[in-house]
Motif scaffolding. Structure first.
Motif, mmCIF file in Angstrom:
data_model
loop_
_atom_site.group_PDB
_atom_site.id
_atom_site.type_symbol
_atom_site.label_atom_id
_atom_site.label_comp_id
_atom_site.label_asym_id
_atom_site.label_seq_id
_atom_site.Cartn_x
_atom_site.Cartn_y
_atom_site.Cartn_z
ATOM 1 N N GLU A 1 -20.163 -4.146 -1.140
ATOM 2 C CA GLU A 1 -20.720 -3.363 -2.237
ATOM 3 C C GLU A 1 -19.699 -2.394 -2.833
ATOM 4 O O GLU A 1 -19.764 -2.081 -4.015
ATOM 5 C CB GLU A 1 -21.930 -2.560 -1.751
ATOM 6 C CG GLU A 1 -23.133 -3.415 -1.489
ATOM 7 C CD GLU A 1 -24.358 -2.599 -1.154
ATOM 8 O OE1 GLU A 1 -24.399 -1.411 -1.512
ATOM 9 O OE2 GLU A 1 -25.260 -3.155 -0.543
ATOM 10 N N LEU A 2 -18.786 -1.879 -1.996
ATOM 11 C CA LEU A 2 -17.832 -0.871 -2.437
ATOM 12 C C LEU A 2 -16.408 -1.264 -2.057
ATOM 13 O O LEU A 2 -16.197 -2.043 -1.135
ATOM 14 C CB LEU A 2 -18.152 0.478 -1.779
ATOM 15 C CG LEU A 2 -19.496 1.107 -2.112
ATOM 16 C CD1 LEU A 2 -19.749 2.290 -1.200
ATOM 17 C CD2 LEU A 2 -19.535 1.522 -3.554
ATOM 18 N N PRO A 3 -15.429 -0.699 -2.741
ATOM 19 C CA PRO A 3 -14.034 -0.896 -2.331
ATOM 20 C C PRO A 3 -13.797 -0.220 -0.973
ATOM 21 O O PRO A 3 -14.576 0.630 -0.552
ATOM 22 C CB PRO A 3 -13.226 -0.193 -3.419
ATOM 23 C CG PRO A 3 -14.144 0.070 -4.533
ATOM 24 C CD PRO A 3 -15.525 0.071 -3.981
ATOM 25 N N PRO A 4 -12.717 -0.559 -0.286
ATOM 26 C CA PRO A 4 -12.436 0.067 1.004
ATOM 27 C C PRO A 4 -12.229 1.577 0.866
ATOM 28 O O PRO A 4 -11.611 2.039 -0.083
ATOM 29 C CB PRO A 4 -11.159 -0.605 1.480
ATOM 30 C CG PRO A 4 -10.756 -1.553 0.438
ATOM 31 C CD PRO A 4 -11.731 -1.551 -0.657
ATOM 32 N N GLN A 5 -12.748 2.341 1.812
ATOM 33 C CA GLN A 5 -12.650 3.795 1.789
ATOM 34 C C GLN A 5 -11.507 4.307 2.669
ATOM 35 O O GLN A 5 -11.224 5.492 2.690
ATOM 36 C CB GLN A 5 -13.973 4.421 2.258
ATOM 37 C CG GLN A 5 -15.168 3.981 1.432
ATOM 38 C CD GLN A 5 -15.056 4.356 -0.021
ATOM 39 O OE1 GLN A 5 -14.754 5.495 -0.348
ATOM 40 N NE2 GLN A 5 -15.283 3.402 -0.923
ATOM 41 N N GLN A 6 -10.864 3.436 3.390
ATOM 42 C CA GLN A 6 -9.788 3.773 4.309
ATOM 43 C C GLN A 6 -8.554 4.231 3.524
ATOM 44 O O GLN A 6 -8.160 3.596 2.542
ATOM 45 C CB GLN A 6 -9.473 2.525 5.122
ATOM 46 C CG GLN A 6 -8.656 2.707 6.322
ATOM 47 C CD GLN A 6 -8.525 1.380 7.070
ATOM 48 O OE1 GLN A 6 -8.973 0.344 6.620
ATOM 49 N NE2 GLN A 6 -7.870 1.447 8.211
ATOM 50 N N GLU A 7 -7.934 5.319 3.959
ATOM 51 C CA GLU A 7 -6.747 5.865 3.280
ATOM 52 C C GLU A 7 -5.576 4.886 3.280
ATOM 53 O O GLU A 7 -4.915 4.698 2.277
ATOM 54 C CB GLU A 7 -6.312 7.176 3.942
ATOM 55 C CG GLU A 7 -7.187 8.349 3.611
ATOM 56 C CD GLU A 7 -7.057 8.792 2.168
ATOM 57 O OE1 GLU A 7 -5.941 8.742 1.614
ATOM 58 O OE2 GLU A 7 -8.085 9.162 1.592
ATOM 59 N N ASP A 8 -5.309 4.271 4.423
ATOM 60 C CA ASP A 8 -4.158 3.383 4.559
ATOM 61 C C ASP A 8 -4.581 1.917 4.559
ATOM 62 O O ASP A 8 -4.014 1.091 5.253
ATOM 63 C CB ASP A 8 -3.364 3.723 5.812
ATOM 64 C CG ASP A 8 -4.189 3.613 7.078
ATOM 65 O OD1 ASP A 8 -5.435 3.537 6.989
ATOM 66 O OD2 ASP A 8 -3.591 3.592 8.166
ATOM 67 N N PHE A 9 -5.595 1.583 3.755
ATOM 68 C CA PHE A 9 -6.125 0.219 3.727
ATOM 69 C C PHE A 9 -5.046 -0.813 3.448
ATOM 70 O O PHE A 9 -4.965 -1.828 4.122
ATOM 71 C CB PHE A 9 -7.235 0.094 2.669
ATOM 72 C CG PHE A 9 -7.529 -1.330 2.301
ATOM 73 C CD1 PHE A 9 -8.231 -2.139 3.165
ATOM 74 C CD2 PHE A 9 -7.068 -1.883 1.105
ATOM 75 C CE1 PHE A 9 -8.482 -3.466 2.847
ATOM 76 C CE2 PHE A 9 -7.313 -3.192 0.779
ATOM 77 C CZ PHE A 9 -8.032 -3.988 1.649
ATOM 78 N N TRP A 10 -4.213 -0.576 2.442
ATOM 79 C CA TRP A 10 -3.240 -1.592 2.034
ATOM 80 C C TRP A 10 -2.229 -1.878 3.145
ATOM 81 O O TRP A 10 -1.890 -3.031 3.396
ATOM 82 C CB TRP A 10 -2.530 -1.149 0.758
ATOM 83 C CG TRP A 10 -1.706 -2.247 0.181
ATOM 84 C CD1 TRP A 10 -0.350 -2.380 0.224
ATOM 85 C CD2 TRP A 10 -2.187 -3.399 -0.504
ATOM 86 N NE1 TRP A 10 0.039 -3.532 -0.413
ATOM 87 C CE2 TRP A 10 -1.080 -4.178 -0.862
ATOM 88 C CE3 TRP A 10 -3.458 -3.853 -0.854
ATOM 89 C CZ2 TRP A 10 -1.187 -5.387 -1.545
ATOM 90 C CZ3 TRP A 10 -3.567 -5.046 -1.541
ATOM 91 C CH2 TRP A 10 -2.448 -5.795 -1.872
ATOM 92 N N GLN A 11 -1.759 -0.843 3.821
ATOM 93 C CA GLN A 11 -0.788 -1.047 4.896
ATOM 94 C C GLN A 11 -1.435 -1.780 6.079
ATOM 95 O O GLN A 11 -0.811 -2.653 6.678
ATOM 96 C CB GLN A 11 -0.203 0.290 5.359
ATOM 97 C CG GLN A 11 0.768 0.899 4.387
ATOM 98 C CD GLN A 11 0.111 1.540 3.187
ATOM 99 O OE1 GLN A 11 -1.065 1.858 3.204
ATOM 100 N NE2 GLN A 11 0.870 1.723 2.122
ATOM 101 N N VAL A 12 -2.671 -1.429 6.399
ATOM 102 C CA VAL A 12 -3.358 -2.085 7.521
ATOM 103 C C VAL A 12 -3.635 -3.547 7.185
ATOM 104 O O VAL A 12 -3.443 -4.435 8.018
ATOM 105 C CB VAL A 12 -4.662 -1.336 7.875
ATOM 106 C CG1 VAL A 12 -5.466 -2.107 8.893
ATOM 107 C CG2 VAL A 12 -4.343 0.055 8.397
ATOM 108 N N ARG A 13 -4.076 -3.819 5.954
ATOM 109 C CA ARG A 13 -4.356 -5.215 5.565
ATOM 110 C C ARG A 13 -3.072 -6.037 5.551
ATOM 111 O O ARG A 13 -3.048 -7.180 5.988
ATOM 112 C CB ARG A 13 -5.037 -5.245 4.193
ATOM 113 C CG ARG A 13 -5.357 -6.639 3.651
ATOM 114 C CD ARG A 13 -6.242 -7.477 4.558
ATOM 115 N NE ARG A 13 -7.522 -6.903 4.804
ATOM 116 C CZ ARG A 13 -8.652 -7.257 4.197
ATOM 117 N NH1 ARG A 13 -8.640 -8.200 3.282
ATOM 118 N NH2 ARG A 13 -9.784 -6.668 4.516
ATOM 119 N N THR A 14 -1.980 -5.458 5.079
ATOM 120 C CA THR A 14 -0.703 -6.159 5.058
ATOM 121 C C THR A 14 -0.212 -6.425 6.477
ATOM 122 O O THR A 14 0.278 -7.518 6.775
ATOM 123 C CB THR A 14 0.345 -5.352 4.269
ATOM 124 O OG1 THR A 14 -0.199 -5.037 2.983
ATOM 125 C CG2 THR A 14 1.620 -6.128 4.086
#
Length: 151
Positions: free
Chosen positions: A40-53
């Motif tokens: 329903e919403l975009p990720p709320q995690q601050e470091d989402f991009w680094q963790v996903r990468t």
């Protein structure tokens, strides 16, 4: 020698995300993008991009060569299905292919992942070295005696 298989995944991803923080740049559109149609919403995690990468780098190392479609299946979830008169069962939907594709392209630019013709992407020697180095450092920092036999 310590490998990525010897360290718990969440600890490895946390350390690898910190390592990639200076090397990988988060796109501007990430804060507005959902990670799949089941969200329903975009990720709320601050470091989402680094963790996903970091997670993608680990998955490519374990399952590679692997393509975007298969990775999207792994990052997907279940979406509740409906018909006109009744509610049907849940249906699996894939994760956002754009997020996966852009992250893999950034990992390629850093020389950690390479394209295998017709097969998807696989980890380079430099990427494997980074994973093993971070795994070794993470294992040293953990206070878990049952894992110290690998060190």
């Amino acid at each position: 020698m310590v490998t990525l298989y010897d360290v718990p995944a969440e600890d490895l991803l946390e350390a690898l995300a910190e390592e990639l923080d200076g090397r990988i740049e988060e796109p501007d559109w990430v804060e507005f993008t959902k990670t799949g149609v089941d969200r329903e919403l975009p990720p709320q995690q601050e470091d989402f991009w680094q963790v996903r990468t970091a997670s993608l780098l680990r998955k490519v190392a374990i399952r590679g060569p692997v393509g975007v479609e298969r990775l999207a299946t792994e990052y997907g979830g279940s979406k509740k299905g409906t018909t006109r008169y009744r509610v049907s069962g849940n249906e699996h939907t894939g994760g956002s292919r754009k997020i996966i594709r852009v992250a893999l392209q950034q990992l390629e630019e850093e020389g950690l992942v390479e394209t295998a013709k017709g097969e998807g992407r696989r980890v380079t020697d430099e990427g494997q070295s980074l994973l093993d180095t971070v795994a070794g450092e993470t294992l040293e920092d953990l206070d878990r005696p049952e894992l110290q036999k690998y060190a």
